[in-house]
Design an enzyme around this catalytic site. Structure first.
Site, PDB file in Angstrom:
ATOM      1  N   ASP A   1       0.806  -1.215   0.000  1.00 55.58           N
ATOM      2  CA  ASP A   1       0.000   0.000   0.000  1.00 55.58           C
ATOM      3  C   ASP A   1       0.846   1.274   0.000  1.00 55.58           C
ATOM      4  OD1 ASP A   1      -2.002  -1.810   0.266  1.00 55.58           O
ATOM      5  OD2 ASP A   1      -2.918  -0.899   2.039  1.00 55.58           O
ATOM      6  N   ASP A   2       0.193   2.336  -0.421  1.00 50.21           N
ATOM      7  CA  ASP A   2       0.690   3.715  -0.285  1.00 50.21           C
ATOM      8  C   ASP A   2       1.756   4.108  -1.296  1.00 50.21           C
ATOM      9  OD1 ASP A   2      -0.974   3.506   1.842  1.00 50.21           O
ATOM     10  OD2 ASP A   2       0.507   3.939   3.385  1.00 50.21           O
TER      11      ASP A   2
ATOM     12  N   HIS B   1       3.727  -2.160   3.177  1.00 52.47           N
ATOM     13  CA  HIS B   1       3.791  -0.834   2.554  1.00 52.47           C
ATOM     14  C   HIS B   1       5.134  -0.678   1.847  1.00 52.47           C
ATOM     15  CE1 HIS B   1       0.752  -0.550   5.703  1.00 52.47           C
ATOM     16  NE2 HIS B   1       0.184   0.375   4.967  1.00 52.47           N
TER      17      HIS B   1
ATOM     18  N   HIS C   1      -6.030   3.241  -3.985  1.00 47.52           N
ATOM     19  CA  HIS C   1      -5.966   3.443  -2.523  1.00 47.52           C
ATOM     20  C   HIS C   1      -6.236   4.914  -2.188  1.00 47.52           C
ATOM     21  CE1 HIS C   1      -4.993   2.234   1.516  1.00 47.52           C
ATOM     22  NE2 HIS C   1      -3.809   2.799   1.582  1.00 47.52           N
TER      23      HIS C   1
HETATM   24 ZN    ZN Z   1      -2.568   3.215   3.238  1.00 52.78          ZN
END
Ligand code: ZN
Length: 487
Positions: A293-294, A434, A343
């Site tokens: 993520d991110d 992440h 996201h």
């Molecule tokens: Zn996130």
């Protein structure tokens, strides 16, 4: 020692599976005991000789609710299966009763002790287990949240205090299972069933783990000399707890965009599916989905390289700010055959956003990714897992959550992340990491190699659900494939 731990963990898992619970398909639903932070819900179902009653808390934290619902449901489903089997050969009444005792610790922690009683024919089983929910961060506490990854002293103290507490209460008899604790075999996984009170931990060992019956041990926080939790969420000073928002502390800053308004995705019909809860397809395969993520970010390429070495794939849930900052990496992810999920543009808590803002957050990423790859993402992961019915109605993609939370953003320790995954991994898992953290990328590179060596097939989210189900439905949440639990 290792074997004993695994054995205990397996027993615990079986017991946890025994208690399934939830409101799904229940005939009757009541809500009692309202409070500021939660309500206690009771659902009852009576059908074909099977009586089920389950009480559980519903909180303001969506992920916590999903965790509770999943655990309750799994218990109910596995009970039903057992009862159905029994009833196919015997005439009897089968009953399952799940009750819960809720003990809040301040506003942000909700402790729940569940008691589960099942009656199948004349066989009566009773057990208890406990959970400490982190309402502020919308998750479930593990005992590891209270000590540093390499703090062996913490575990030893915990072990000793639990042993003393149980011995004092006369709960540790000469049963063989008590050996596990007496021999000091306990480890963090051993202590999964606990409550976090103002001044103590309360461990509730399910029936069969240490003794035939459930046993409870209290360990005062003072036992740890105030050294309980370096580098982890604070027990006393809860305000210093790192929040989900801080995930972005190190994300690249990007100027405000002025993209024109569009609605999220075009609306399509939304269906609810009866989720299956059987184990993932038993075809000998061991597919899992690594998710990042991110990002993307400066470390994304190293993960792609490692995936390439083993012919693996992963899914990257990108935020718009990172997409703009690292457009080349977006293309690399796409060209590597990995899946790109949305996201949001800049990672807000969607349940606190206006419709307009939500639509923009989603559509901007769709457009940015399409511009770079020619394809619009088909999967959505809400920041922090935060979502409600309203948000789910606006974003017309499946909501992909996770069932293995490495908490890599909190620990920033590649050994910890690596070990955590290797210890918990199972086929069908969705693992959350992440790729904006160097330590996470380092862990991922090692994990990809080792998981592959152990026969795990690293696939995208879409491939995982195609293989093991359930079908992905727009506007619905998916935190695990069939049969997997949150861990
Ligand atoms: Zn996130």
């Amino acid at each position: 020692m290792r074997r004993k731990f695994l054995c205990a963990a397996a027993i615990m898992l079986c017991i946890a599976m025994l208690f399934s619970s939830c409101a799904f398909g229940a005939d009757d639903e009541t809500v009692t005991a309202p409070s500021e932070n939660y309500t206690k819900k009771t659902v009852k179902e009576s059908k074909d000789g099977i009586d089920i009653s389950a009480s559980y808390p519903e909180t303001g934290a969506s992920n916590v609710n999903a965790i509770i619902a999943s655990e309750v449901r799994k218990n109910i489903d596995s009970f039903k299966k057992e009862a159905d089997d029994y009833l196919s050969a015997n005439a009897a009444t089968c009953a399952l009763n799940i009750d819960c005792e809720i003990s809040p610790n301040g506003e942000n922690i909700l402790n729940v002790c569940y008691s589960v009683k099942s009656e199948i024919g004349s066989a009566v089983k009773e057990s208890r287990f406990a959970r400490a929910y982190n309402i502020a961060e919308d998750g479930l506490y593990g005992i590891k949240d209270f000590f540093a990854p390499d703090d062996e002293a913490f575990l030893q103290t915990l072990n000793r205090c639990v042993r003393e507490s149980l011995t004092a209460a006369g709960a540790l008899g000469e049963t063989p299972d008590a050996e596990a604790l007496n021999s000091g075999a306990a480890s963090d996984g051993f202590f999964g069933s606990f409550m976090f009170m103002q001044d103590k931990f309360v461990f509730v060992f399910p029936a069969g783990q240490l003794a035939e019956q459930s046993v409870t041990a209290e360990v005062p926080l003072s036992s740890f000399d105030g050294k309980v939790k370096p580098g982890s969420p604070s027990i006393k000073d809860y305000s210093q707890l790192e929040t989900a928002e801080s995930i972005h502390a190190d994300a690249p800053a990007v100027e405000e965009t002025t993209a024109e308004e569009t609605t999220a995705e075009e609306t399509t019909e939304k269906e609810t599916t009866e989720e299956e809860t059987a184990a993932p397809v038993n075809d000998g395969s061991k597919k899992i989905a690594l998710t990042f993520d991110d990002g993307p970010g400066p470390y994304t390429d190293s993960i792609l390289e490692a995936l390439k070495q083993v012919g693996g794939k992963a899914t990257f849930f990108m935020v718009g700010t990172s997409v703009k900052a690292y457009p080349e990496q977006v293309k690399h992810v796409y060209e590597a055959g990995c899946q790109i999920g949305n996201h949001t543009y800049d990672h807000p808590t969607l349940t606190k956003c206006s419709d307009d803002k939500i639509n923009k957050e989603v559509s901007q990423v769709q457009e940015l990714v399409e511009k770079l790859t020619g394809e619009r993402p088909k999967l959505f992961r809400p920041p922090g897992g935060s979502r409600d019915e309203h948000v789910r109605g606006l974003v017309n993609m499946p909501f992909i959550l996770w069932n293995v939370d490495t908490q890599d953003w909190k620990y920033r320790d590649s050994d910890y992340v690596y070990n955590y995954v290797m210890k918990t991994v199972d086929k069908g898992d969705i693992i959350l990491m992440h790729d904006i953290h160097k330590t996470s990328a380092q862990a991922a590179v090692r994990l990809i190699k080792e998981l592959s060596a152990q026969g795990y097939e690293l696939v995208t989210i879409s491939e995982l659900f195609e293989a093991y189900g359930p079908p992905l439905v727009k506007g619905e949440s998916f935190y695990a494939v069939t049969g997997n639990t949150w861990k």
